[in-house]
Design an enzyme around this catalytic site. Structure first.
Site, PDB file in Angstrom:
ATOM      1  N   GLY A 220       4.712  -5.946  -1.311  1.00 15.32           N
ATOM      2  CA  GLY A 220       5.631  -5.335  -2.264  1.00 15.32           C
ATOM      3  C   GLY A 220       6.464  -4.280  -1.547  1.00 15.32           C
ATOM      4  O   GLY A 220       7.272  -3.588  -2.165  1.00 15.32           O
TER       5      GLY A 220
ATOM      6  N   ASP B 299      -1.684  -4.878   6.587  1.00 13.06           N
ATOM      7  CA  ASP B 299      -2.173  -3.588   6.133  1.00 13.06           C
ATOM      8  C   ASP B 299      -2.042  -2.585   7.269  1.00 13.06           C
ATOM      9  O   ASP B 299      -2.415  -2.881   8.408  1.00 13.06           O
ATOM     10  CB  ASP B 299      -3.628  -3.683   5.665  1.00 13.06           C
TER      11      ASP B 299
HETATM   12  P1  IMP Z   1      -0.104  -0.319   3.291  1.00 12.92           P
HETATM   13  O1  IMP Z   1      -0.236  -1.107   4.551  1.00 12.92           O
HETATM   14  O2  IMP Z   1       0.853  -0.968   2.350  1.00 12.92           O
HETATM   15  O3  IMP Z   1      -1.418   0.069   2.696  1.00 12.92           O
HETATM   16  O4  IMP Z   1       0.682   0.985   3.717  1.00 12.92           O
HETATM   17  C1  IMP Z   1       0.111   2.156   4.162  1.00 12.92           C
HETATM   18  C2  IMP Z   1       1.069   3.305   4.010  1.00 12.92           C
HETATM   19  O5  IMP Z   1       1.612   3.577   5.288  1.00 12.92           O
HETATM   20  C3  IMP Z   1       2.239   3.077   3.040  1.00 12.92           C
HETATM   21  O6  IMP Z   1       2.506   4.276   2.371  1.00 12.92           O
HETATM   22  C4  IMP Z   1       3.376   2.745   3.975  1.00 12.92           C
HETATM   23  O7  IMP Z   1       4.612   3.187   3.452  1.00 12.92           O
HETATM   24  C5  IMP Z   1       3.020   3.517   5.235  1.00 12.92           C
HETATM   25  N1  IMP Z   1       3.481   2.774   6.382  1.00 12.92           N
HETATM   26  C6  IMP Z   1       3.123   1.515   6.740  1.00 12.92           C
HETATM   27  N2  IMP Z   1       3.816   1.139   7.829  1.00 12.92           N
HETATM   28  C7  IMP Z   1       4.623   2.173   8.137  1.00 12.92           C
HETATM   29  C8  IMP Z   1       5.592   2.350   9.124  1.00 12.92           C
HETATM   30  O8  IMP Z   1       5.903   1.483   9.946  1.00 12.92           O
HETATM   31  N3  IMP Z   1       6.217   3.540   9.145  1.00 12.92           N
HETATM   32  C9  IMP Z   1       5.928   4.532   8.245  1.00 12.92           C
HETATM   33  N4  IMP Z   1       5.050   4.407   7.281  1.00 12.92           N
HETATM   34  C10 IMP Z   1       4.392   3.224   7.224  1.00 12.92           C
END
Ligand code: IMP
Length: 182
Positions: free
Chosen positions: A8, A65
């Site tokens: 998402g 993730d």
């Molecule tokens: P998830 O993988 O969707 O659980 O994301 C983990 C968190 O880290 C989310 O708030 C993402 O926005 C942040 N995040 C994931 N990848 C990046 C990145 O490449 N740069 C900055 N924030 C990130």
């Protein structure tokens, strides 16, 4: 090859499209509702989500993730990065860091690909540090406070830099090599 990416997060989607489409794949987003597993392991979370994504769409699909692990906060926010960002934002991270000298941090990511038979995982990381203030308007998430090792600009200040050496870029590269070998 057309690849389904269950996410998402438009930031992740854009980066995956740019990288994988430059190698001749097409990346299509699929969204499905799933309560993410709570675990300290990105791989465990990604595997669980890939299984759920496969059940929801019935086609080969990948998920990703990621988390930001900060040394002097004992790895916080880690696998809780999304929740922490939502609750306290990058401002909150800078407040938690205060004027600590040890600002080392690492972004880690795990891609899990379900090919219909099983799950294959690919992991990567990008080392760096937490800046002392927010800088830059590009990227997403923690990009305004993350400076990759050997550089001075945050990911949000230089998307070109991010797209060359980020945790996601490296992991997508491994994933695409695996696909090419198939
Ligand atoms: P998830 O993988 O969707 O659980 O994301 C983990 C968190 O880290 C989310 O708030 C993402 O926005 C942040 N995040 C994931 N990848 C990046 C990145 O490449 N740069 C900055 N924030 C990130």
């Amino acid at each position: 090859m057309e690849l389904l990416f269950a996410t998402g997060n438009q930031g992740k989607l854009g980066e995956a499209q740019e990288m994988l489409e430059s190698l001749g794949h097409t990346v299509r987003q699929v969204e499905f509702s799933h309560r993410e597993l709570r675990s300290d392991s990105l791989e465990e979370i990604a595997r669980d989500s890939a299984e759920a994504a496969w059940l929801a769409c019935g086609q080969p699909v990948f998920v990703e993730d990621s988390g930001l692990f900060i040394d002097s906060l004992n790895g916080f926010p880690g696998t809780f990065s999304a929740w922490v960002l939502e609750k306290i934002g990058t401002d909150g991270i800078l407040r938690l860091m205060g004027d600590r000298d040890n600002r080392r941090a690492v972004f880690r990511t795990c891609i899990a690909f379900h090919d219909g038979k099983g799950v294959h995982t690919f992991s990567g990381e990008c080392r760096g540090r937490i800046s002392r203030e927010q800088r830059g308007g590009g990227g997403f998430g923690y990009d305004p406070v993350f400076v990759p090792e050997g550089h001075e600009q945050t990911f949000a200040e230089s998307i070109t830099l991010k797209n060359k050496l980020s945790h996601r870029y490296k992991t997508l590269l491994d994933f695409s090599r695996y696909l090419q070998g198939k």
